[in-house]
Design an enzyme around this catalytic site. Structure first.
Site, PDB file in Angstrom:
ATOM      1  N   ASP A 125       0.873  -1.048  -0.092  1.00  0.00           N
ATOM      2  CA  ASP A 125      -0.088  -0.102   0.000  1.00  0.00           C
ATOM      3  C   ASP A 125       0.817   1.322   0.088  1.00  0.00           C
ATOM      4  O   ASP A 125       1.590   1.459   0.871  1.00  0.00           O
ATOM      5  CB  ASP A 125      -0.837  -0.050   1.301  1.00  0.00           C
ATOM      6  CG  ASP A 125      -1.685   1.098   1.528  1.00  0.00           C
ATOM      7  OD1 ASP A 125      -1.648   2.268   0.757  1.00  0.00           O
ATOM      8  OD2 ASP A 125      -2.943   0.984   2.061  1.00  0.00           O
ATOM      9  N   ASP A 147      -9.622   2.362  -7.585  1.00  0.00           N
ATOM     10  CA  ASP A 147     -10.644   1.863  -7.299  1.00  0.00           C
ATOM     11  C   ASP A 147     -11.887   3.097  -7.034  1.00  0.00           C
ATOM     12  O   ASP A 147     -11.435   3.780  -6.050  1.00  0.00           O
ATOM     13  CB  ASP A 147     -10.666   0.968  -6.050  1.00  0.00           C
ATOM     14  CG  ASP A 147      -9.432  -0.153  -6.433  1.00  0.00           C
ATOM     15  OD1 ASP A 147      -9.866  -1.130  -6.961  1.00  0.00           O
ATOM     16  OD2 ASP A 147      -8.447   0.293  -6.230  1.00  0.00           O
TER      17      ASP A 147
END
Ligand SMILES: C[S@@+](CC[C@H](N)C(=O)[O-])C[C@H]1O[C@@H](n2cnc3c(N)ncnc32)[C@H](O)[C@@H]1O
Length: 244
Positions: A125, A147
């Site tokens: 991440d 996303d």
């Protein structure tokens, strides 16, 4: 990886706290042996490490060949865009961030096939890496078809929450370019609202073609092609980092 939540400023539109947990996929189908070998043998050679002392990433150790600039792509998926740019700009150093291991393996195959020497990978991440990167270290930043988390209660998971935008502004060099592309028009508007609240960013668009036409060196991504099949054309938000 850490999944701890931190106290941060609320997302100004939804009133929610940004969510520091990871909700995406890390693994897909079992990797073929050749791909697994790339993960085991090649990834450690080009992985961007988190400094053990918790300090700043040494950019000169990351790119000992002293690139003319460093560009970063967050969420490169299977790496079409990142690999194409790395081949086109061999003097630029690229940091690609992607926690999805199958995507990382695809990118490693592209690196091997293309003999690319100028790519480093952070396979986690990006929010774990950003605090370690030095101020003004990036001349370009790409966030492509991230996303969209369409449900209102999930908006705080979006990459374009104010907290991340503030980090992007810190990491970007003066006059640097931040390109954000998406095929989700509500997500584009939500993100642009947050970007325009970030004083360091200036939206460069002057007229409609400026957000509908991709940059000259554009390489279509997998998610862009999926959207195109459904007849959806993306939005390209091009932000300039104002001078400090
Ligand atoms: C919808 S996919 C798009 C992939 C690719 N950019 C494309 O256009 O085909 C979004 C990707 O972003 C990655 N991603 C999402 N949040 C991220 C984060 N915080 N750090 C790094 N990658 C992230 C996901 O793992 C996923 O592969």
């Amino acid at each position: 990886m850490s999944s701890k939540k931190t106290e941060t400023a609320p997302d100004q539109r939804s009133g929610q706290q940004p969510d520091q947990r990871w909700y995406g996929r890390r693994h897909g189908r079992k990797l073929r042996p050749a791909r697994q070998r790339l993960i085991d043998d090649h990834l450690p050679l080009i992985r961007v490490p988190i400094p053990e002392d918790g300090g700043a990433t040494d950019m000169s150790a990351l790119f000992p060949e002293s690139p003319t600039a460093v560009w970063m792509e967050i969420g490169f998926g299977t790496g079409e865009h990142l690999a194409a740019l790395a081949a086109r700009y061999p003097d630029v150093g690229f940091i690609g961030c992607e926690p999805f291991v199958n995507g990382v393996a695809s990118m490693l195959a592209k690196i091997e096939d293309g003999g690319l020497k100028n790519v480093r990978i952070f396979d986690d991440d990006v929010r774990l890496l950003m605090p370690h990167l030095p101020d003004a270290c990036l001349q370009r930043l790409y966030v492509l078809f991230s996303d969209p988390w369409p449900k209102l209660r999930h908006h705080r998971r979006r990459i374009s929450v104010p907290e991340n935008l503030a980090q992007f502004a810190r990491l970007m060099a003066d006059d640097g370019t931040f390109l954000f592309a998406t095929d989700q028009h509500e997500f584009a508007a939500w993100s642009l609202y947050n970007m325009l609240k970030q004083p360091e960013f200036e939206w460069t668009a002057r007229s409609r073609p400026d957000w509908l036409v991709p940059p000259v060196d554009w390489q279509p991504t997998r998610y862009q092609l999926k959207a195109r099949k459904k007849g959806i054309e993306p939005v390209f938000l091009n932000l300039r980092r104002r001078l400090r």
